[in-house]
Scaffold this active site. Structure first.
Site, PDB file in Angstrom:
ATOM      1  N   ASP A  88      44.931  40.728  43.301  1.00  0.00           N
ATOM      2  CA  ASP A  88      44.712  41.704  42.236  1.00  0.00           C
ATOM      3  C   ASP A  88      46.040  42.415  41.984  1.00  0.00           C
ATOM      4  O   ASP A  88      46.774  42.720  42.936  1.00  0.00           O
ATOM      5  CB  ASP A  88      43.690  42.756  42.670  1.00  0.00           C
ATOM      6  CG  ASP A  88      42.269  42.220  42.707  1.00  0.00           C
ATOM      7  OD1 ASP A  88      42.077  41.008  42.524  1.00  0.00           O
ATOM      8  OD2 ASP A  88      41.347  43.033  42.935  1.00  0.00           O
ATOM      9  N   HIS A 145      45.933  35.438  48.459  1.00  0.00           N
ATOM     10  CA  HIS A 145      45.249  34.154  48.519  1.00  0.00           C
ATOM     11  C   HIS A 145      46.122  33.051  47.920  1.00  0.00           C
ATOM     12  O   HIS A 145      47.124  33.314  47.266  1.00  0.00           O
ATOM     13  CB  HIS A 145      43.912  34.254  47.782  1.00  0.00           C
ATOM     14  CG  HIS A 145      42.960  35.229  48.403  1.00  0.00           C
ATOM     15  ND1 HIS A 145      41.796  34.844  49.027  1.00  0.00           N
ATOM     16  CD2 HIS A 145      43.005  36.592  48.506  1.00  0.00           C
ATOM     17  CE1 HIS A 145      41.158  35.905  49.486  1.00  0.00           C
ATOM     18  NE2 HIS A 145      41.877  36.988  49.179  1.00  0.00           N
ATOM     19  N   SER A 246      52.587  45.980  47.689  1.00  0.00           N
ATOM     20  CA  SER A 246      53.842  45.273  47.516  1.00  0.00           C
ATOM     21  C   SER A 246      53.749  44.253  46.393  1.00  0.00           C
ATOM     22  O   SER A 246      53.022  44.446  45.434  1.00  0.00           O
ATOM     23  CB  SER A 246      54.291  44.621  48.819  1.00  0.00           C
ATOM     24  OG  SER A 246      55.665  44.310  48.747  1.00  0.00           O
TER      25      SER A 246
END
EC number: 4.1.1.65
Length: 282
Positions: A88, A145, A246
């Site tokens: 996200d 991911h 980050s």
């Protein structure tokens, strides 16, 4: 002087690593009154949607870091086709790798060789390829991911500073992503080589991977770890996580065709289709 430039300039003399480690100590604190106060304040400030989490009670987590890297419900993020977003966040930039250079922000580019810790051989694999950068703000889900299914071949720890990686700093600190501490994860995929770079930042106390656990902080030298026993991960499978926010930089050896409705600054969600590589579906 613009405030964004001032914000970037005042970061140069700061003790990045010391500040980040101190914040990390608070984030790992198990005193119920302190960690619960931190969590409640964070949820209120950033309007965190706990309904998506497998544990909807934020204070049920043992530490702030456990809350921050919380797991989502299995159906919270459908996995799309082709190249998918690893996290996200905000799609800061994307496009072609031109003459070995990746676009950072207006007036700033950085080289793939520098991003990969001075590895010219690795950088040459991506000449003519593509990249995409996703910035994770504090309010975002912080597990990372796989953009594609792949087999891990090498992980490289590259020491560096810990500048903030928000938009203001990206615009004013040259070579930001090739300057900060980072983990470079090289994969073989069905569509050619892929690198997923987990970039550290101010107050990011640690970076973890699913195959090696917590990796940063390490010493101030480049470390290369090859994997003779295959580590195979599917598209959309978790590969790591940031303890505080980050950026992820992805590099593909093949030229990607990105979705027409994408533009720099667009909000993306983990698993969202970003585009396709030659031979892949999107």
């Amino acid at each position: 002087m613009p405030l964004s430039r001032l914000f970037a300039l005042i970061q140069y003399p700061l003790p990045h690593h010391l500040l980040s480690r101190l914040v990390g100590q608070f984030a790992d604190c198990r005193l119920p009154w302190l960690k619960n106060a931190l969590i409640r304040a964070f949820v209120k400030q950033f309007k965190v949607d706990m309904a998506e989490a497998t544990e909807p009670d934020p204070t049920a987590h043992a530490t702030f870091n456990d809350f921050f890297t919380r797991e989502l419900k299995p159906d919270a993020r459908p996995i799309g086709e082709g190249v998918v977003s690893p996290a996200d966040g905000t799609l800061s930039q994307f496009g072609a790798i031109e003459a070995g250079q990746l676009f950072q922000a207006k007036g700033h580019r950085f080289s793939a060789m520098e991003l990969f810790g001075g590895d010219g051989e690795a950088a040459r694999r991506y000449l003519g390829g593509s990249f995409a950068t996703v910035y994770l703000s504090p309010s975002d889900y912080h597990r990372v991911h796989m953009p594609l299914a792949g087999t891990l071949t090498e992980m490289v720890y590259v020491p560096g500073r810990l500048f903030s990686v928000n938009a203001a700093t990206t615009e004013h600190v040259p070579n930001l992503f090739a300057r900060n501490e980072r983990l470079v994860c090289h994969f073989d995929t069905e569509y050619g080589p892929m690198a997923v770079v987990l970039v550290g930042a101010m107050i990011v106390a640690a970076i973890e991977t699913v195959w090696a656990g917590q990796v940063t902080p390490l010493s101030g030298e480049v470390r290369r770890i090859r994997f003779d026993t295959p580590v195979c991960l599917e598209r959309g499978e978790e590969m790591g996580r940031f303890k505080l926010g980050s950026t992820v930089v992805m590099a593909f050896a093949e030229p990607a065709t990105f979705a027409d409705d994408l533009e720099p600054g667009a909000k993306v969600r983990m698993g969202q289709s970003l585009g396709a590589l030659p031979g892949s579906d999107a």
